[in-house]
Motif scaffolding. Structure first.
Motif, PDB file in Angstrom:
ATOM      1  N   PRO A  91      18.039  47.547   0.223  1.00 31.79           N
ATOM      2  CA  PRO A  91      18.299  46.145  -0.147  1.00 31.79           C
ATOM      3  C   PRO A  91      17.080  45.505  -0.817  1.00 31.79           C
ATOM      4  O   PRO A  91      15.948  45.972  -0.655  1.00 31.79           O
ATOM      5  N   ALA A  92      17.342  44.449  -1.544  1.00 32.50           N
ATOM      6  CA  ALA A  92      16.258  43.744  -2.229  1.00 32.50           C
ATOM      7  C   ALA A  92      15.224  43.192  -1.244  1.00 32.50           C
ATOM      8  O   ALA A  92      14.061  42.981  -1.615  1.00 32.50           O
ATOM      9  N   SER A  93      15.648  42.981  -0.004  1.00 30.37           N
ATOM     10  CA  SER A  93      14.738  42.444   1.012  1.00 30.37           C
ATOM     11  C   SER A  93      13.742  43.473   1.513  1.00 30.37           C
ATOM     12  O   SER A  93      12.849  43.149   2.298  1.00 30.37           O
ATOM     13  N   GLY A  94      13.889  44.738   1.096  1.00 29.39           N
ATOM     14  CA  GLY A  94      12.921  45.754   1.474  1.00 29.39           C
ATOM     15  C   GLY A  94      13.301  46.535   2.710  1.00 29.39           C
ATOM     16  O   GLY A  94      14.407  46.396   3.232  1.00 29.39           O
ATOM     17  N   PRO A  95      12.392  47.384   3.208  1.00 30.45           N
ATOM     18  CA  PRO A  95      12.690  48.228   4.373  1.00 30.45           C
ATOM     19  C   PRO A  95      12.844  47.397   5.637  1.00 30.45           C
ATOM     20  O   PRO A  95      12.289  46.291   5.737  1.00 30.45           O
ATOM     21  N   PRO A  96      13.592  47.919   6.626  1.00 32.08           N
ATOM     22  CA  PRO A  96      13.773  47.170   7.884  1.00 32.08           C
ATOM     23  C   PRO A  96      12.462  46.944   8.632  1.00 32.08           C
ATOM     24  O   PRO A  96      12.236  45.874   9.204  1.00 32.08           O
ATOM     25  N   ASP A  97      11.594  47.952   8.664  1.00 30.62           N
ATOM     26  CA  ASP A  97      10.324  47.857   9.382  1.00 30.62           C
ATOM     27  C   ASP A  97       9.239  47.404   8.410  1.00 30.62           C
ATOM     28  O   ASP A  97       8.853  48.129   7.497  1.00 30.62           O
ATOM     29  N   ARG A  98       8.714  46.193   8.634  1.00 29.14           N
ATOM     30  CA  ARG A  98       7.681  45.652   7.753  1.00 29.14           C
ATOM     31  C   ARG A  98       6.276  45.983   8.241  1.00 29.14           C
ATOM     32  O   ARG A  98       5.297  45.636   7.593  1.00 29.14           O
ATOM     33  N   GLY A  99       6.196  46.655   9.397  1.00 30.61           N
ATOM     34  CA  GLY A  99       4.887  46.966   9.960  1.00 30.61           C
ATOM     35  C   GLY A  99       4.393  45.865  10.873  1.00 30.61           C
ATOM     36  O   GLY A  99       4.852  44.718  10.812  1.00 30.61           O
ATOM     37  N   ASN A 100       3.466  46.234  11.760  1.00 24.80           N
ATOM     38  CA  ASN A 100       2.879  45.280  12.712  1.00 24.80           C
ATOM     39  C   ASN A 100       3.938  44.603  13.578  1.00 24.80           C
ATOM     40  O   ASN A 100       3.810  43.433  13.953  1.00 24.80           O
ATOM     41  N   GLY A 101       4.998  45.343  13.875  1.00 23.63           N
ATOM     42  CA  GLY A 101       6.039  44.820  14.756  1.00 23.63           C
ATOM     43  C   GLY A 101       7.001  43.843  14.111  1.00 23.63           C
ATOM     44  O   GLY A 101       7.813  43.226  14.801  1.00 23.63           O
ATOM     45  N   VAL A 102       6.942  43.692  12.806  1.00 28.51           N
ATOM     46  CA  VAL A 102       7.819  42.763  12.094  1.00 28.51           C
ATOM     47  C   VAL A 102       9.015  43.523  11.521  1.00 28.51           C
ATOM     48  O   VAL A 102       8.846  44.524  10.827  1.00 28.51           O
ATOM     49  N   HIS A 103      10.228  43.056  11.823  1.00 26.90           N
ATOM     50  CA  HIS A 103      11.452  43.696  11.339  1.00 26.90           C
ATOM     51  C   HIS A 103      12.370  42.629  10.762  1.00 26.90           C
ATOM     52  O   HIS A 103      12.517  41.552  11.340  1.00 26.90           O
ATOM     53  N   ARG A 104      12.976  42.937   9.631  1.00 25.86           N
ATOM     54  CA  ARG A 104      13.969  42.019   9.061  1.00 25.86           C
ATOM     55  C   ARG A 104      15.320  42.265   9.714  1.00 25.86           C
ATOM     56  O   ARG A 104      15.557  43.330  10.311  1.00 25.86           O
ATOM     57  N   ARG A 112       9.862  61.941  15.091  1.00 23.43           N
ATOM     58  CA  ARG A 112       8.629  61.220  15.377  1.00 23.43           C
ATOM     59  C   ARG A 112       8.713  59.766  14.932  1.00 23.43           C
ATOM     60  O   ARG A 112       8.007  58.906  15.456  1.00 23.43           O
ATOM     61  N   ASP A 113       9.550  59.481  13.940  1.00 20.12           N
ATOM     62  CA  ASP A 113       9.670  58.125  13.415  1.00 20.12           C
ATOM     63  C   ASP A 113      10.716  57.332  14.196  1.00 20.12           C
ATOM     64  O   ASP A 113      11.623  57.901  14.810  1.00 20.12           O
ATOM     65  N   SER A 114      10.600  56.005  14.145  1.00 22.10           N
ATOM     66  CA  SER A 114      11.619  55.139  14.723  1.00 22.10           C
ATOM     67  C   SER A 114      12.862  55.175  13.840  1.00 22.10           C
ATOM     68  O   SER A 114      12.829  55.642  12.692  1.00 22.10           O
ATOM     69  N   THR A 115      13.963  54.660  14.368  1.00 21.53           N
ATOM     70  CA  THR A 115      15.204  54.654  13.583  1.00 21.53           C
ATOM     71  C   THR A 115      15.048  53.836  12.313  1.00 21.53           C
ATOM     72  O   THR A 115      15.542  54.222  11.249  1.00 21.53           O
ATOM     73  N   ASP A 116      14.354  52.700  12.389  1.00 21.10           N
ATOM     74  CA  ASP A 116      14.152  51.879  11.191  1.00 21.10           C
ATOM     75  C   ASP A 116      13.300  52.616  10.148  1.00 21.10           C
ATOM     76  O   ASP A 116      13.531  52.495   8.935  1.00 21.10           O
ATOM     77  N   GLU A 117      12.326  53.381  10.601  1.00 19.01           N
ATOM     78  CA  GLU A 117      11.515  54.166   9.670  1.00 19.01           C
ATOM     79  C   GLU A 117      12.338  55.277   9.023  1.00 19.01           C
ATOM     80  O   GLU A 117      12.157  55.600   7.847  1.00 19.01           O
TER      81      GLU A 117
END
Length: 222
Positions: A38-51, A159-164
């Protein structure tokens, strides 16, 4: 001698179910790749921030959670089966198993040992049950695929989270599809392993029962 047929059928069925769960997961990987990020980018923004997740991403979380539950059930049933075939092989052959019972569990998680102990337990149970018979090819196929998954950090445990993983599907789905194929192949080969070892032990048990019945009959006639 411990009952084996139902345990073997349950373990093999769980492996087939795990393979099916990863087929579904592969379908969702492809759906994500086709849909595009999506235009909003990946679900995981890093540093615990998720859209907020969209509908497809939410459904992927459900698919992966169900797959994890199936994998857990599969592990329990397979370990139960493995313990039984090890004990039955000892009863049928009168030989001490090559691997101590604790390795039925620890053999999967202890570093270095987990590279060959689980396969060794299966192979030892088969060879002591039917001495001289060649080890089924499916044992090596199953274990080879399992090692490929371990070496690549893919397979049943990511090893990655589902959002990753969702982000990876958007930008490069082929490694995910490869890991899905490894799990599916290992599950199918594992089901054939369970069937082959179970059939060998059931055959030996029936042969033993036939001999015992013959001896009883001869004794009665005498």
């Amino acid at each position: 001698m411990r009952p084996l047929t139902l345990t073997g059928q349950s373990a093999a069925g769980a492996l087939w179910l795990a393979g099916l769960a990863w087929v579904v997961r592969a379908v969702w990987d492809i759906r994500l790749a086709v849909a595009g990020e999506p235009a909003s980018g990946p679900p995981d923004r890093g540093n615990g921030v998720h859209r907020p997740l969209n509908g497809l991403e939410n459904s992927y979380h459900i698919v992966t959670s169900l797959g994890g539950g199936v994998a857990f059930l599969c592990a329990l049933l397979f370990l139960s089966w493995l313990w039984r075939v090890r004990d039955n092989a000892r009863a049928l052959s009168g030989q001490v198993p090559k691997y101590a019972g604790i390795w039925v569990y620890l053999g999967w998680i202890v570093p270095i040992a987990n590279l060959w102990f689980p396969r060794g337990i299966v192979a030892d149970a088969y060879r002591t049950t039917v001495p001289g018979r060649k080890l089924p090819v499916c044992v090596n196929v199953w274990w080879g695929l399992w090692l490929v998954g371990m070496a690549g950090g893919v397979g049943i445990v990511y090893r990655d989270s589902t959002d990753e993983i969702i982000a990876r599907a958007y930008h490069g789905v082929w490694p995910l599809l490869f890991s899905d194929a490894v799990v599916i192949g290992a599950a199918v080969a594992g089901a054939f392993v369970v069937r082959a070892v179970t059939a060998a032990q059931v055959e030996r048990i029936r042969q033993g029962q036939g001999v015992s019945a013959g001896l009883v009959g001869a004794g009665t006639e005498g």
